[in-house]
Scaffold this motif. Structure first.
Motif, PDB file in Angstrom:
ATOM      1  N   GLU A 125       0.781  -1.231   0.000  1.00 32.29           N
ATOM      2  CA  GLU A 125       0.000   0.000   0.000  1.00 32.29           C
ATOM      3  C   GLU A 125       0.821   1.293   0.000  1.00 32.29           C
ATOM      4  O   GLU A 125       0.385   2.284  -0.592  1.00 32.29           O
ATOM      5  CB  GLU A 125      -0.981   0.002   1.176  1.00 32.29           C
ATOM      6  CG  GLU A 125      -2.190  -0.910   0.925  1.00 32.29           C
ATOM      7  CD  GLU A 125      -3.265  -0.747   1.970  1.00 32.29           C
ATOM      8  OE1 GLU A 125      -2.907  -0.417   3.132  1.00 32.29           O
ATOM      9  OE2 GLU A 125      -4.444  -0.962   1.636  1.00 32.29           O
ATOM     10  N   PRO A 126       2.002   1.361   0.639  1.00 33.04           N
ATOM     11  CA  PRO A 126       2.759   2.615   0.596  1.00 33.04           C
ATOM     12  C   PRO A 126       3.071   3.105  -0.815  1.00 33.04           C
ATOM     13  O   PRO A 126       3.250   4.309  -1.036  1.00 33.04           O
ATOM     14  CB  PRO A 126       4.041   2.278   1.367  1.00 33.04           C
ATOM     15  CG  PRO A 126       3.640   1.194   2.294  1.00 33.04           C
ATOM     16  CD  PRO A 126       2.644   0.373   1.539  1.00 33.04           C
ATOM     17  N   LYS A 128       1.100   3.354  -3.189  1.00 33.46           N
ATOM     18  CA  LYS A 128      -0.017   4.150  -3.711  1.00 33.46           C
ATOM     19  C   LYS A 128       0.267   5.646  -3.638  1.00 33.46           C
ATOM     20  O   LYS A 128      -0.291   6.423  -4.404  1.00 33.46           O
ATOM     21  CB  LYS A 128      -1.296   3.832  -2.926  1.00 33.46           C
ATOM     22  CG  LYS A 128      -1.929   2.497  -3.261  1.00 33.46           C
ATOM     23  CD  LYS A 128      -3.229   2.339  -2.477  1.00 33.46           C
ATOM     24  CE  LYS A 128      -3.970   1.081  -2.878  1.00 33.46           C
ATOM     25  NZ  LYS A 128      -5.247   0.934  -2.123  1.00 33.46           N
ATOM     26  N   ARG A 129       1.114   6.051  -2.704  1.00 33.64           N
ATOM     27  CA  ARG A 129       1.427   7.473  -2.561  1.00 33.64           C
ATOM     28  C   ARG A 129       2.231   8.006  -3.735  1.00 33.64           C
ATOM     29  O   ARG A 129       2.271   9.216  -3.968  1.00 33.64           O
ATOM     30  CB  ARG A 129       2.217   7.705  -1.280  1.00 33.64           C
ATOM     31  CG  ARG A 129       1.452   7.413   0.003  1.00 33.64           C
ATOM     32  CD  ARG A 129       2.386   7.368   1.199  1.00 33.64           C
ATOM     33  NE  ARG A 129       3.268   8.538   1.264  1.00 33.64           N
ATOM     34  CZ  ARG A 129       4.298   8.636   2.096  1.00 33.64           C
ATOM     35  NH1 ARG A 129       4.597   7.625   2.906  1.00 33.64           N
ATOM     36  NH2 ARG A 129       5.040   9.725   2.108  1.00 33.64           N
ATOM     37  N   PHE A 130       2.869   7.116  -4.484  1.00 30.27           N
ATOM     38  CA  PHE A 130       3.816   7.570  -5.493  1.00 30.27           C
ATOM     39  C   PHE A 130       3.453   7.172  -6.913  1.00 30.27           C
ATOM     40  O   PHE A 130       3.909   7.786  -7.867  1.00 30.27           O
ATOM     41  CB  PHE A 130       5.212   7.024  -5.149  1.00 30.27           C
ATOM     42  CG  PHE A 130       5.638   7.339  -3.751  1.00 30.27           C
ATOM     43  CD1 PHE A 130       6.046   8.623  -3.412  1.00 30.27           C
ATOM     44  CD2 PHE A 130       5.607   6.367  -2.762  1.00 30.27           C
ATOM     45  CE1 PHE A 130       6.429   8.927  -2.108  1.00 30.27           C
ATOM     46  CE2 PHE A 130       5.987   6.654  -1.458  1.00 30.27           C
ATOM     47  CZ  PHE A 130       6.391   7.942  -1.130  1.00 30.27           C
ATOM     48  N   THR A 131       2.675   6.130  -7.078  1.00 22.67           N
ATOM     49  CA  THR A 131       2.300   5.697  -8.426  1.00 22.67           C
ATOM     50  C   THR A 131       0.905   5.114  -8.402  1.00 22.67           C
ATOM     51  O   THR A 131       0.561   4.339  -7.497  1.00 22.67           O
ATOM     52  CB  THR A 131       3.313   4.656  -8.970  1.00 22.67           C
ATOM     53  OG1 THR A 131       2.899   4.220 -10.250  1.00 22.67           O
ATOM     54  CG2 THR A 131       3.453   3.463  -8.049  1.00 22.67           C
ATOM     55  N   TYR A 229      10.384   3.031  -9.131  1.00 23.51           N
ATOM     56  CA  TYR A 229      10.650   3.032  -7.700  1.00 23.51           C
ATOM     57  C   TYR A 229      11.266   1.709  -7.230  1.00 23.51           C
ATOM     58  O   TYR A 229      10.967   0.639  -7.762  1.00 23.51           O
ATOM     59  CB  TYR A 229       9.351   3.269  -6.925  1.00 23.51           C
ATOM     60  CG  TYR A 229       8.805   4.668  -7.109  1.00 23.51           C
ATOM     61  CD1 TYR A 229       9.147   5.695  -6.231  1.00 23.51           C
ATOM     62  CD2 TYR A 229       7.972   4.959  -8.190  1.00 23.51           C
ATOM     63  CE1 TYR A 229       8.656   6.976  -6.410  1.00 23.51           C
ATOM     64  CE2 TYR A 229       7.477   6.242  -8.386  1.00 23.51           C
ATOM     65  CZ  TYR A 229       7.827   7.244  -7.489  1.00 23.51           C
ATOM     66  OH  TYR A 229       7.354   8.514  -7.678  1.00 23.51           O
ATOM     67  N   ALA A 279      10.782   8.160   0.892  1.00 28.90           N
ATOM     68  CA  ALA A 279      10.096   7.768   2.121  1.00 28.90           C
ATOM     69  C   ALA A 279      10.994   6.855   2.939  1.00 28.90           C
ATOM     70  O   ALA A 279      11.721   6.019   2.394  1.00 28.90           O
ATOM     71  CB  ALA A 279       8.779   7.052   1.819  1.00 28.90           C
ATOM     72  N   GLN A 281      10.526   4.588   6.629  1.00 25.23           N
ATOM     73  CA  GLN A 281       9.559   4.154   7.633  1.00 25.23           C
ATOM     74  C   GLN A 281      10.221   3.187   8.607  1.00 25.23           C
ATOM     75  O   GLN A 281      11.004   2.331   8.206  1.00 25.23           O
ATOM     76  CB  GLN A 281       8.360   3.451   6.967  1.00 25.23           C
ATOM     77  CG  GLN A 281       7.579   4.331   6.011  1.00 25.23           C
ATOM     78  CD  GLN A 281       6.467   3.562   5.310  1.00 25.23           C
ATOM     79  OE1 GLN A 281       6.580   2.365   5.066  1.00 25.23           O
ATOM     80  NE2 GLN A 281       5.385   4.255   4.974  1.00 25.23           N
TER      81      GLN A 281
END
Length: 365
Positions: A125-126, A128-131, A229, A279, A281
């Motif tokens: 899911e992370p 989704k923030r970029f593509t 990415y 990012a 985390q």
């Protein structure tokens, strides 16, 4: 064939005892000359920065399978890289990986990986923030492909390929969990079929298994298309729990984990290669297993070992009974540790430096 003709019966699968007995001669032949050849010469310099300022971080044995051998992790005083020293040789890698993820260990670990759906969703899911919807995604070190199978529910329009050096990748392709499965070395394949072909390349708990993490990162740069990415998740040896729990910290996973790259080192290396880190985390990739591992590993260490082909002979009935009794007696502690991992450690993991893993997402410029 008439309706009265009985269907051919599939041959019965051998029992674990039969499998172990069949494998024992090969293992005993491997061990007849000792374990020295399973290790390379000890390094006197850090494999990451070249410093000779090294200190022993950990001495341990195989706490998981009980295969023979002693293993040392050393830390660099300059860059804080932690690495196995002496490192496993090619023969050692083959010996200690054998029957862990495949063979004897395939059913047990395959089932455990299949149940981690929530973890896999959290890994996908992370992005989704970029593509919005990457067309092509390569998961390096995919094992049996369970991450790809789950990630497809997050990105239904994405084609997921997988790469691994064990025969788990063949299982992943056969079961349809990956579209294409590549078996072999990522560093060798990156310059051939894979070059520039992927919008996303993921390495979830893969880099620590590598003999040369820098080469793996260069292979990733070749494989990710410009603007694509790279997502990396690895154990964090800077975790306070790694210091407090010592050899009982489960992510040490000796002898398989060869390198523990600190976050700062990884960030600098990615930048030098031509990535931009977008990012970082720590709390999110934390896996709540530290206290559970700190109970399970001593139980597994001191209880009589179960039958395995690397032991000279099967254990007797009294030893197996004692093992069952000790594990049964430890069950309340295992339950308590599981609860504490989830209600105490996990909420504090990111803020208190307890996270056992970190995740980096980087864009190829």
């Amino acid at each position: 064939m008439s309706s009265s003709t009985p269907a051919p019966q599939r041959p019965a699968e051998p029992s674990r005892a039969e499998e172990v007995a069949g494998l024992r001669p090969r293992y005993q032949a491997d061990l007849a000359a000792g374990t020295d050849r399973f290790f390379e010469p000890r390094r006197t310099e850090c494999p990451w920065c070249g410093s000779s300022s090294l200190r022993v971080r950990l001495r341990t044995i195989d706490l998981f399978q009980h295969k023979p051998g002693r293993f040392v992790l050393e830390a660099c005083e300059e860059c804080h890289h932690v690495f196995q020293n002496p490192r496993l040789s090619d023969e050692g890698l083959e010996f200690y990986y054998r029957d862990f993820y495949d063979g004897l260990g395939e059913k047990q670990l395959g089932g455990a990986f299949a149940r981690r759906t929530k973890t896999y969703v959290g890994r996908a899911e992370p992005m989704k923030r970029f593509t919005g919807s990457p067309a092509m995604w390569l998961d390096v070190g995919t094992g049996h492909g369970h991450f790809c199978e789950t990630a497809r529910t997050v990105f239904p329009g994405t084609t997921f390929d997988g790469l691994d050096f064990t025969d788990g990748i063949e299982v992943a392709e056969r079961e349809g969990r990956v579209t294409r499965g590549f078996r072999g070395s990522f560093t060798e394949l990156a310059g051939e079929d894979l070059a520039g072909g992927y919008d996303v390349v993921s390495m979830y708990h893969y880099l620590e298994h590598s003999t040369n993490p820098r080469e793996e990162l260069r292979a990733a740069w070749k494989t990710v298309r410009p603007g694509g990415y790279l997502m990396i998740e690895v154990p964090d040896a800077e975790s306070r729990l790694a210091r407090w729990l010592g050899r009982w910290w489960l992510p040490w996973l000796q002898p398989q984990h060869l390198n523990f790259v600190p976050l700062a080192n990884l960030r600098r290396e990615l930048t030098a290669l031509g990535f931009t880190v977008v990012a970082e985390q720590r709390a999110e990739p934390h896996d709540p297993v530290d206290l559970l591992g700190a109970v399970w590993l001593p139980l597994n260490r001191y209880a009589p070992a179960e039958d395995a082909p690397w032991h000279p002979e099967p254990p007797g009935r009294p030893a197996l009974l004692l093992r069952r009794l000790l594990l049964l007696a430890g069950l309340p502690l295992l339950v308590l540790a599981t609860v504490l991992d989830r209600v105490l450690v996990k909420p504090l993991a990111g803020r208190a430096g307890l996270a056992n893993a970190y995740r980096v997402i980087a864009r190829r410029d």
